[in-house]
Design a protein around this motif. Structure first.
Motif, short mmCIF file in Angstrom:
data_model
loop_
_atom_site.label_atom_id
_atom_site.label_comp_id
_atom_site.label_asym_id
_atom_site.label_seq_id
_atom_site.Cartn_x
_atom_site.Cartn_y
_atom_site.Cartn_z
N GLU A 262 75.21 39.06 102.10
CA GLU A 262 75.00 39.74 103.37
C GLU A 262 74.74 38.79 104.53
O GLU A 262 75.00 39.11 105.68
N GLY A 263 74.19 37.62 104.24
CA GLY A 263 73.87 36.68 105.29
C GLY A 263 72.71 37.14 106.15
O GLY A 263 71.91 38.00 105.74
N MET A 264 72.60 36.59 107.35
CA MET A 264 71.51 36.97 108.25
C MET A 264 71.71 38.39 108.77
O MET A 264 72.84 38.82 109.02
N ARG A 265 70.62 39.10 108.95
CA ARG A 265 70.70 40.41 109.58
C ARG A 265 71.08 40.25 111.05
O ARG A 265 70.83 39.21 111.66
N HIS A 266 71.68 41.29 111.62
CA HIS A 266 72.18 41.22 113.00
C HIS A 266 71.08 40.83 113.97
O HIS A 266 71.29 39.97 114.85
N ASN A 267 69.90 41.43 113.85
CA ASN A 267 68.81 41.14 114.78
C ASN A 267 68.37 39.68 114.68
O ASN A 267 67.99 39.08 115.69
N ILE A 268 68.42 39.11 113.50
CA ILE A 268 68.03 37.71 113.32
C ILE A 268 69.09 36.80 113.92
O ILE A 268 68.77 35.80 114.59
N THR A 269 70.36 37.15 113.72
CA THR A 269 71.44 36.37 114.34
C THR A 269 71.29 36.37 115.86
O THR A 269 71.51 35.34 116.52
N GLN A 270 70.90 37.51 116.42
CA GLN A 270 70.71 37.62 117.87
C GLN A 270 69.56 36.74 118.37
O GLN A 270 69.50 36.43 119.56
N HIS A 271 68.68 36.36 117.47
CA HIS A 271 67.55 35.49 117.85
C HIS A 271 67.82 34.02 117.54
O HIS A 271 66.90 33.22 117.55
N CYS A 272 69.06 33.68 117.27
CA CYS A 272 69.46 32.28 117.08
C CYS A 272 70.11 31.79 118.37
O CYS A 272 70.80 32.53 119.07
N ASP A 273 69.90 30.52 118.69
CA ASP A 273 70.53 29.93 119.86
C ASP A 273 71.98 29.53 119.58
O ASP A 273 72.79 29.43 120.50
N ALA A 274 72.27 29.27 118.33
CA ALA A 274 73.63 28.91 117.92
C ALA A 274 73.83 29.33 116.48
O ALA A 274 72.88 29.42 115.70
N VAL A 275 75.07 29.60 116.14
CA VAL A 275 75.45 29.91 114.76
C VAL A 275 76.47 28.86 114.34
O VAL A 275 77.42 28.57 115.08
N ALA A 276 76.26 28.27 113.19
CA ALA A 276 77.13 27.18 112.75
C ALA A 276 77.47 27.34 111.27
O ALA A 276 76.82 28.10 110.53
N ARG A 277 78.48 26.60 110.84
CA ARG A 277 78.92 26.66 109.45
C ARG A 277 78.94 25.26 108.85
O ARG A 277 78.97 24.26 109.58
N LEU A 278 78.92 25.22 107.54
CA LEU A 278 79.14 23.96 106.83
C LEU A 278 80.63 23.82 106.59
O LEU A 278 81.29 24.79 106.20
N PRO A 279 81.19 22.65 106.80
CA PRO A 279 82.64 22.47 106.67
C PRO A 279 83.10 22.35 105.21
O PRO A 279 83.54 21.29 104.76
N ILE A 280 82.99 23.45 104.46
CA ILE A 280 83.37 23.41 103.05
C ILE A 280 84.86 23.71 102.89
O ILE A 280 85.49 24.31 103.77
N SER A 281 85.40 23.34 101.77
CA SER A 281 86.82 23.56 101.48
C SER A 281 87.13 25.04 101.35
O SER A 281 86.29 25.85 100.92
#
Length: 266
Positions: free
Chosen positions: A224-243
């Motif tokens: 599920e990952g982060m809940r929407h409200n928690i994502t909204q409280h992040c300054d940036a969203v990033a990913r790990l560069p996996i294959s």
């Protein structure tokens, strides 16, 4: 909601003994008490002056494996490995050591924000598997994180399983449990932390999103990952560069990689 970024302890084992309370198999002896097992978890708890120790159940070999001497008159009950197995969760690798002790005292978010801002803070949103939380604590200790923050209703309690997975880090990494995770993220932002959430769909990589200042790393539950409200409280969203050969990483593996990236940033 977004913003712009701008030695080892003494090996003399300590003990503060008290009266033991009952309970079997779950890892929790009773309310306010916890049962730990395994050499690293038990030894770290014995070395922690903040722990109130109640009783150690052990084999002769288990006590001999400890890197230090128990205090005089420390309450130890010797038993066989099979008997110790009845005190812990089924098939738990107790390594001849089972410790009944009080749970650790709560740590406030304010205490953590007063720590070295160069050390990241890990925030876990709905990560409920004690194995994962324990493994993340182990990585937090390895890479110098200041604390792990969870929400009371969406995280496991302190337990033997979590402590075993943390391999001693439960005693050294402050664990902050808050009522409202979104509010905690707001307070961290006000204290000058840049909040980065990890998400596989993000366009930016973690390396691209990392600032030079204080960082909060936010991770959500697997699937599920982060809940929407928690994502909204992040300054940036990033990913790990996996294959592309694999869809995602276990959350504890992702935390370890992200903490290494933060620790080694330029």
């Amino acid at each position: 909601m977004t913003r712009r970024p701008e030695d080892k302890p003494s090996r003399a084992l300590r003990g503060r003994a008290g009266r033991m309370k009952g309970g079997r198999g779950s890892g929790r002896a009773s309310t306010g008490a916890v049962r730990l097992w395994g050499r690293h978890a038990v030894e770290a708890a014995l070395l922690n002056p903040e722990r109130n120790h109640r009783k150690l159940w052990a084999t002769q070999e288990g006590v001999a494996s400890l890197d230090g001497d128990l205090p005089a008159n420390f309450p130890v009950e010797y038993a066989s490995a099979a008997d110790l197995g009845r005190l812990v969760a089924r098939d738990a690798p107790h390594q001849g050591l089972v410790l009944d002790c009080d749970a650790l005292e709560d740590v406030s978010l304010e205490e953590v924000m007063d720590a070295d801002p160069a050390r990241p803070i890990v925030v876990l949103d709905s990560v409920t598997d004690p194995h994962n939380v324990g493994a993340i604590m182990r990585s937090a200790a390895a890479f110098g994180a200041a604390a792990v923050v969870t929400q009371d209703r969406h995280a496991p309690p302190e337990s033997g399983t979590l402590a075993k997975s943390a391999s001693g880090a439960l005693e050294s990494v402050p664990w902050v449990r808050v009522v409202n995770l979104a509010r905690a993220l707001e307070e961290l932002a006000e204290a000058g932390y840049w909040r980065i959430g990890l998400a596989g769909h993000a366009k930016s990589t973690l390396a691209e999103a990392l600032p030079t200042g204080p960082v909060v790393l936010v991770l959500g539950a697997e699937g599920e990952g982060m809940r929407h409200n928690i994502t909204q409280h992040c300054d940036a969203v990033a990913r790990l560069p996996i294959s592309s050969a694999i869809e995602s990483l276990n959350v504890s593996n992702a935390a370890a990689i992200a903490l290494y990236a933060i620790a080694t940033r330029n």
